[in-house]
Design a protein around this motif. Structure first.
Motif, PDB file in Angstrom:
ATOM      1  N   TRP C   6     -28.517 -46.078  54.162  1.00  0.00           N
ATOM      2  CA  TRP C   6     -29.429 -44.952  54.378  1.00  0.00           C
ATOM      3  C   TRP C   6     -29.047 -44.207  55.655  1.00  0.00           C
ATOM      4  O   TRP C   6     -28.987 -42.984  55.689  1.00  0.00           O
ATOM      5  N   ASN C   7     -28.773 -44.984  56.691  1.00  0.00           N
ATOM      6  CA  ASN C   7     -28.428 -44.394  57.983  1.00  0.00           C
ATOM      7  C   ASN C   7     -27.151 -43.543  57.849  1.00  0.00           C
ATOM      8  O   ASN C   7     -27.071 -42.421  58.338  1.00  0.00           O
ATOM      9  N   LEU C   8     -26.152 -44.098  57.111  1.00  0.00           N
ATOM     10  CA  LEU C   8     -24.901 -43.354  56.898  1.00  0.00           C
ATOM     11  C   LEU C   8     -25.167 -42.063  56.123  1.00  0.00           C
ATOM     12  O   LEU C   8     -24.660 -40.989  56.471  1.00  0.00           O
ATOM     13  N   LEU C   9     -26.020 -42.192  55.061  1.00  0.00           N
ATOM     14  CA  LEU C   9     -26.340 -41.012  54.262  1.00  0.00           C
ATOM     15  C   LEU C   9     -26.989 -39.930  55.115  1.00  0.00           C
ATOM     16  O   LEU C   9     -26.665 -38.747  55.006  1.00  0.00           O
ATOM     17  N   LEU C  10     -27.908 -40.368  55.988  1.00  0.00           N
ATOM     18  CA  LEU C  10     -28.569 -39.401  56.868  1.00  0.00           C
ATOM     19  C   LEU C  10     -27.562 -38.726  57.784  1.00  0.00           C
ATOM     20  O   LEU C  10     -27.634 -37.519  58.028  1.00  0.00           O
ATOM     21  N   ALA C  11     -26.575 -39.541  58.279  1.00  0.00           N
ATOM     22  CA  ALA C  11     -25.549 -38.962  59.150  1.00  0.00           C
ATOM     23  C   ALA C  11     -24.738 -37.926  58.401  1.00  0.00           C
ATOM     24  O   ALA C  11     -24.465 -36.825  58.909  1.00  0.00           O
ATOM     25  N   ILE C  12     -24.360 -38.254  57.130  1.00  0.00           N
ATOM     26  CA  ILE C  12     -23.583 -37.309  56.328  1.00  0.00           C
ATOM     27  C   ILE C  12     -24.402 -36.044  56.065  1.00  0.00           C
ATOM     28  O   ILE C  12     -23.894 -34.914  56.160  1.00  0.00           O
ATOM     29  N   ALA C  13     -25.709 -36.246  55.772  1.00  0.00           N
ATOM     30  CA  ALA C  13     -26.580 -35.095  55.551  1.00  0.00           C
ATOM     31  C   ALA C  13     -26.600 -34.212  56.801  1.00  0.00           C
ATOM     32  O   ALA C  13     -26.515 -32.987  56.720  1.00  0.00           O
ATOM     33  N   TRP C  14     -26.689 -34.850  57.967  1.00  0.00           N
ATOM     34  CA  TRP C  14     -26.708 -34.098  59.223  1.00  0.00           C
ATOM     35  C   TRP C  14     -25.424 -33.278  59.370  1.00  0.00           C
ATOM     36  O   TRP C  14     -25.465 -32.092  59.714  1.00  0.00           O
TER      37      TRP C  14
END
Lengths: 90, 138, 157
Positions: C6-14
């Motif tokens: 989830w954290n990685l996905l949020l980073a990619i989204a950012w």
């Protein structure tokens, strides 16, 4: 500055290569030679890295990828061979 | 200015990496027995190789080269301790002699040459060696 | 692990939203994602555990890098000076770690630290045999390895 550093590092690595070749030739046991071979591979990877920087061409990096993998397999293979009862004094 | 900074970083990484590998090779020649030689090569050698490849990543800064350089680094750093363990264990098992300056050896006599078991204490090794011993459970 | 994804996905989204595809921005996005997860941690399964664990992992990496550099210096010094100061030896260390994964990680960390090399684990997984270069102060060496083990267990459990 980088050119001078590259030449110095080439010199350091060549010295290291010669030294580890001394251990490879002298032995005295097979594991010693395996360890020397492993270091030789590490130094070769270092050479490839320095050459990549010196020539500004990254083609050789793939060789480094393959080398670093096969060296590991070779070490494991030798260890297996030793434990299953291979000769150890050469 | 920024370019000079990255050049300095690259040079420093290269120099440290080269020096570490030279130290590893020196140790390989100078150390008295196999295990101490492995101390010198597996850490300094792997770290030196990793640092020079990291220098490549820093120098180019392009995604495809950085990815390959990081792959090499991970392979070297992940595989070095495993290979060291395998060779160290195998060499101890076949009886490569230790240096005479070795002060202590708690592993001595605890390997079972027949079934490649390693016992956790001298008593366990002793009881396994007795003829009426049951085979060890897994 | 899922929370990490989830954290990685949020980073990619950012990275996608801000339109700046650099490593620094990705790291910043990861930080932002971590902040969001910290706020929302009670809603997510395993979220609180993850939020607690990340600083520990970072602290561990810093501690280990320091250890690595210090020990490398000691070994390099011994290699380069003509007289051998070392007193090598093999010692048995009682393990608190019981899982295979924990022992693997501990053994590899010991191997990576200069001056110590893990040789083997006993077949009943109770004892780890470690070859050390400096056995002069054995108690302290044992305490160091036990401290490393405690840190590994803290992260793994």
């Amino acid at each position: 500055m980088l050119e001078i550093v590259v030449n110095i590092v080439f010199l350091l690595l060549s010295l290291a290569l010669v030294l580890s070749f001394v251990r490879l030739a002298r032995g005295p046991t097979l594991p010693d030679r395996v360890v020397a071979l492993e270091l030789l591979v590490s130094i070769t990877v270092g050479f490839i890295a320095v050459h990549t920087i010196a020539s500004e061409r990254a083609n050789f990096l793939d060789v480094a990828v393959v080398l670093s993998l096969t060296a590991f397999l070779a070490a494991i293979g030798f260890a297996r061979f030793l434990e299953r009862g291979g000769h150890r004094d050469d | 200015m920024i370019e000079l900074f990255w050049e300095v970083v690259t040079s420093a990484l290269l120099l440290i990496g080269g020096l570490l590998m030279l130290v590893a090779a020196l140790g390989l020649v100078r150390m008295p027995d196999l295990l101490t030689r492995m101390h010198a090569t597996t850490k300094a050698g792997a770290l030196g190789g990793g640092l020079t490849v990291l220098a490549v990543a820093v120098h180019f800064g392009e995604a495809e080269i950085v990815a390959r350089a990081l792959a090499v680094m991970t392979f070297i750093v992940l595989t070095a301790p495993v290979a060291a363990h395998a060779i160290g264990r195998a060499s101890y098992f076949v009886g490569v002699p230790l240096w005479e300056g070795t002060v202590k050896d708690e592993l001595k006599g605890r390997y079972d040459a027949q079934n490649h078991q390693l016992h956790s204490s001298d008593e366990a090794a002793e009881s396994a060696r007795r003829p009426d011993a049951r085979p060890p459970e897994h | 692990m899922t929370v990490f994804l989830w954290n990685l996905l949020l980073a990619i989204a950012w990275v996608g939203v801000s339109g700046n595809f650099s490593e620094v921005n990705f790291a910043f996005g990861f930080l932002v994602g971590y902040g969001i997860l910290a706020v929302a941690s009670r809603q997510i399964e395993g979220g609180a555990r993850y939020v607690r664990k990340v600083p520990k992992v970072l602290k561990f990496i810093a501690f280990f890098a320091y250890d690595l550099i210090k020990a490398n210096m000691v070994v390099a010094y011994d290699v380069m000076t003509p007289r051998h100061l070392m007193q090598p030896g093999v010692m048995a260390i009682e393990l608190d770690a019981s899982e295979d994964m924990e022992i693997t990680i501990l053994g590899n960390l010991i191997s990576v630290t200069p001056g110590t090399l893990s040789l083997d684990v006993s077949s009943d997984r109770k004892v780890l045999y470690v070859h050390a270069m400096y056995m002069g102060d054995e108690e302290r060496l044992r305490a160091d390895i036990k401290a490393l083990e405690a840190r590994v267990l803290e992260i793994m459990r």
